[in-house]
Design a protein around this motif. Sequence first.
Motif, PDB file in Angstrom:
ATOM      1  N   THR A  21       0.873  -1.236  -0.068  1.00 26.65           N
ATOM      2  CA  THR A  21      -0.024  -0.122   0.053  1.00 26.65           C
ATOM      3  C   THR A  21       0.699   1.346   0.030  1.00 26.65           C
ATOM      4  O   THR A  21       0.712   1.905  -0.779  1.00 26.65           O
ATOM      5  CB  THR A  21      -1.103  -0.087   1.129  1.00 26.65           C
ATOM      6  OG1 THR A  21      -1.775  -1.140   1.472  1.00 26.65           O
ATOM      7  CG2 THR A  21      -1.997   1.071   1.075  1.00 26.65           C
ATOM      8  N   ASN A  22       1.850   1.404   0.900  1.00 16.81           N
ATOM      9  CA  ASN A  22       2.803   2.304   0.903  1.00 16.81           C
ATOM     10  C   ASN A  22       4.233   2.180   0.863  1.00 16.81           C
ATOM     11  O   ASN A  22       4.604   1.022   1.025  1.00 16.81           O
ATOM     12  CB  ASN A  22       2.336   3.052   2.333  1.00 16.81           C
ATOM     13  CG  ASN A  22       0.989   3.788   2.536  1.00 16.81           C
ATOM     14  OD1 ASN A  22       0.492   4.272   2.078  1.00 16.81           O
ATOM     15  ND2 ASN A  22       0.129   3.234   3.601  1.00 16.81           N
TER      16      ASN A  22
ATOM     17  N   TRP B   3       4.670  -4.167  -9.945  1.00 13.69           N
ATOM     18  CA  TRP B   3       6.034  -3.492  -9.848  1.00 13.69           C
ATOM     19  C   TRP B   3       7.271  -4.590  -9.789  1.00 13.69           C
ATOM     20  O   TRP B   3       6.847  -5.508  -9.107  1.00 13.69           O
ATOM     21  CB  TRP B   3       6.288  -2.752  -8.605  1.00 13.69           C
ATOM     22  CG  TRP B   3       5.651  -1.563  -8.537  1.00 13.69           C
ATOM     23  CD1 TRP B   3       4.788  -0.970  -9.394  1.00 13.69           C
ATOM     24  CD2 TRP B   3       5.650  -0.492  -7.520  1.00 13.69           C
ATOM     25  NE1 TRP B   3       4.374   0.434  -8.999  1.00 13.69           N
ATOM     26  CE2 TRP B   3       5.038   0.597  -7.603  1.00 13.69           C
ATOM     27  CE3 TRP B   3       6.605  -0.566  -6.275  1.00 13.69           C
ATOM     28  CZ2 TRP B   3       4.639   1.762  -6.798  1.00 13.69           C
ATOM     29  CZ3 TRP B   3       6.466   0.547  -5.312  1.00 13.69           C
ATOM     30  CH2 TRP B   3       5.544   1.614  -5.775  1.00 13.69           C
TER      31      TRP B   3
ATOM     32  N   ASP C 198       4.127   4.319 -10.900  1.00 13.01           N
ATOM     33  CA  ASP C 198       3.933   3.043 -11.872  1.00 13.01           C
ATOM     34  C   ASP C 198       5.302   2.286 -11.407  1.00 13.01           C
ATOM     35  O   ASP C 198       5.396   1.090 -11.913  1.00 13.01           O
ATOM     36  CB  ASP C 198       4.410   3.702 -13.274  1.00 13.01           C
ATOM     37  CG  ASP C 198       2.906   4.220 -13.831  1.00 13.01           C
ATOM     38  OD1 ASP C 198       1.862   3.872 -13.356  1.00 13.01           O
ATOM     39  OD2 ASP C 198       3.173   4.905 -14.392  1.00 13.01           O
TER      40      ASP C 198
ATOM     41  N   SER D 181       1.895   6.938  -1.135  1.00 10.53           N
ATOM     42  CA  SER D 181       0.801   6.107  -1.551  1.00 10.53           C
ATOM     43  C   SER D 181       1.231   5.284  -2.962  1.00 10.53           C
ATOM     44  O   SER D 181       1.319   6.058  -4.091  1.00 10.53           O
ATOM     45  CB  SER D 181      -0.551   6.480  -1.409  1.00 10.53           C
ATOM     46  OG  SER D 181      -1.517   5.743  -2.147  1.00 10.53           O
ATOM     47  N   ASN D 182       1.403   3.906  -2.681  1.00 12.45           N
ATOM     48  CA  ASN D 182       2.056   3.412  -4.157  1.00 12.45           C
ATOM     49  C   ASN D 182       1.169   3.462  -5.216  1.00 12.45           C
ATOM     50  O   ASN D 182       1.380   3.572  -6.508  1.00 12.45           O
ATOM     51  CB  ASN D 182       2.505   1.976  -3.737  1.00 12.45           C
ATOM     52  CG  ASN D 182       3.552   1.853  -2.594  1.00 12.45           C
ATOM     53  OD1 ASN D 182       4.618   2.967  -2.744  1.00 12.45           O
ATOM     54  ND2 ASN D 182       3.833   0.609  -2.058  1.00 12.45           N
ATOM     55  N   VAL D 183      -0.168   3.383  -4.987  1.00 11.29           N
ATOM     56  CA  VAL D 183      -1.074   3.527  -6.090  1.00 11.29           C
ATOM     57  C   VAL D 183      -0.914   4.602  -6.993  1.00 11.29           C
ATOM     58  O   VAL D 183      -1.369   4.423  -8.118  1.00 11.29           O
ATOM     59  CB  VAL D 183      -2.505   3.253  -5.473  1.00 11.29           C
ATOM     60  CG1 VAL D 183      -3.125   4.579  -4.805  1.00 11.29           C
ATOM     61  CG2 VAL D 183      -3.448   2.699  -6.677  1.00 11.29           C
ATOM     62  N   GLN D 184      -0.282   5.575  -6.603  1.00  9.40           N
ATOM     63  CA  GLN D 184      -0.270   6.775  -7.492  1.00  9.40           C
ATOM     64  C   GLN D 184       1.152   6.582  -8.393  1.00  9.40           C
ATOM     65  O   GLN D 184       1.234   7.650  -8.964  1.00  9.40           O
ATOM     66  CB  GLN D 184       0.137   8.096  -6.512  1.00  9.40           C
ATOM     67  CG  GLN D 184      -1.237   8.288  -5.694  1.00  9.40           C
ATOM     68  CD  GLN D 184      -1.091   9.250  -4.906  1.00  9.40           C
ATOM     69  OE1 GLN D 184       0.009  10.271  -4.639  1.00  9.40           O
ATOM     70  NE2 GLN D 184      -2.158   9.572  -3.840  1.00  9.40           N
TER      71      GLN D 184
ATOM     72  N   ASN E 125       0.934  -7.195  -6.441  1.00  7.93           N
ATOM     73  CA  ASN E 125      -0.306  -6.508  -6.313  1.00  7.93           C
ATOM     74  C   ASN E 125      -0.282  -5.125  -6.973  1.00  7.93           C
ATOM     75  O   ASN E 125      -1.280  -4.484  -6.946  1.00  7.93           O
ATOM     76  CB  ASN E 125      -0.943  -6.440  -4.732  1.00  7.93           C
ATOM     77  CG  ASN E 125       0.139  -5.910  -3.922  1.00  7.93           C
ATOM     78  OD1 ASN E 125       1.053  -5.917  -4.142  1.00  7.93           O
ATOM     79  ND2 ASN E 125      -0.391  -5.038  -2.861  1.00  7.93           N
ATOM     80  N   LEU E 126       0.926  -4.715  -7.042  1.00  5.42           N
ATOM     81  CA  LEU E 126       1.035  -3.491  -7.733  1.00  5.42           C
ATOM     82  C   LEU E 126       1.965  -3.391  -8.887  1.00  5.42           C
ATOM     83  O   LEU E 126       1.547  -2.580  -9.814  1.00  5.42           O
ATOM     84  CB  LEU E 126       2.307  -2.716  -6.999  1.00  5.42           C
ATOM     85  CG  LEU E 126       2.037  -2.103  -5.471  1.00  5.42           C
ATOM     86  CD1 LEU E 126       3.233  -1.996  -4.866  1.00  5.42           C
ATOM     87  CD2 LEU E 126       0.997  -1.184  -5.671  1.00  5.42           C
TER      88      LEU E 126
END
Length: 149
Positions: free
Chosen positions: A24-25, A106, A58, A53-56, A103-104
């Motif tokens: 998440t972070n 990455w 790439d 916040s990782n979702v923001q 989940n990301l």
Amino acid sequence: PKFMRSLSPLPEEPMLLCADVGGTNTRLHLFKVPDTTTAIVPDSCMVYQAKYSNVQYDSFTEVAMEFLDAAKRNTKGLGMSAPYLGCFAVAGVVVDNKCNLVNLGWKMDGNQIAKDLGMKVVYLMNDFEAQGYGILTLEPQKECDVLQE
């Protein structure tokens, strides 16, 4: 510190970059190398820290670049060059200094991150491994509660 001597020659003011990269972070900390060997980095060595916040983003590299830019702005540069060494705790399996954060989406490669950020070396480790090392720094009498005797 001993581990740094093996990476000689050191810059005059080597900076270290640490990160906790979760699903998440991402929390990043930039600090100066302590003058003495210590398991706990003294507050006086801390240069800058932030949470993202990782979702923001790439990629982790994108987060790290934004962090380093913010560190330069918020510390008035301090004549900062790229951090010398990085150690990142990641929420995933690490093999050959690489990790996929499923989940990301990455893909992290410590060697490539070091090149991208202009660093000497970046070590990736599993976040549970990092927690294990952190436990070694606790003072049992002050920071631990006995749950059962």
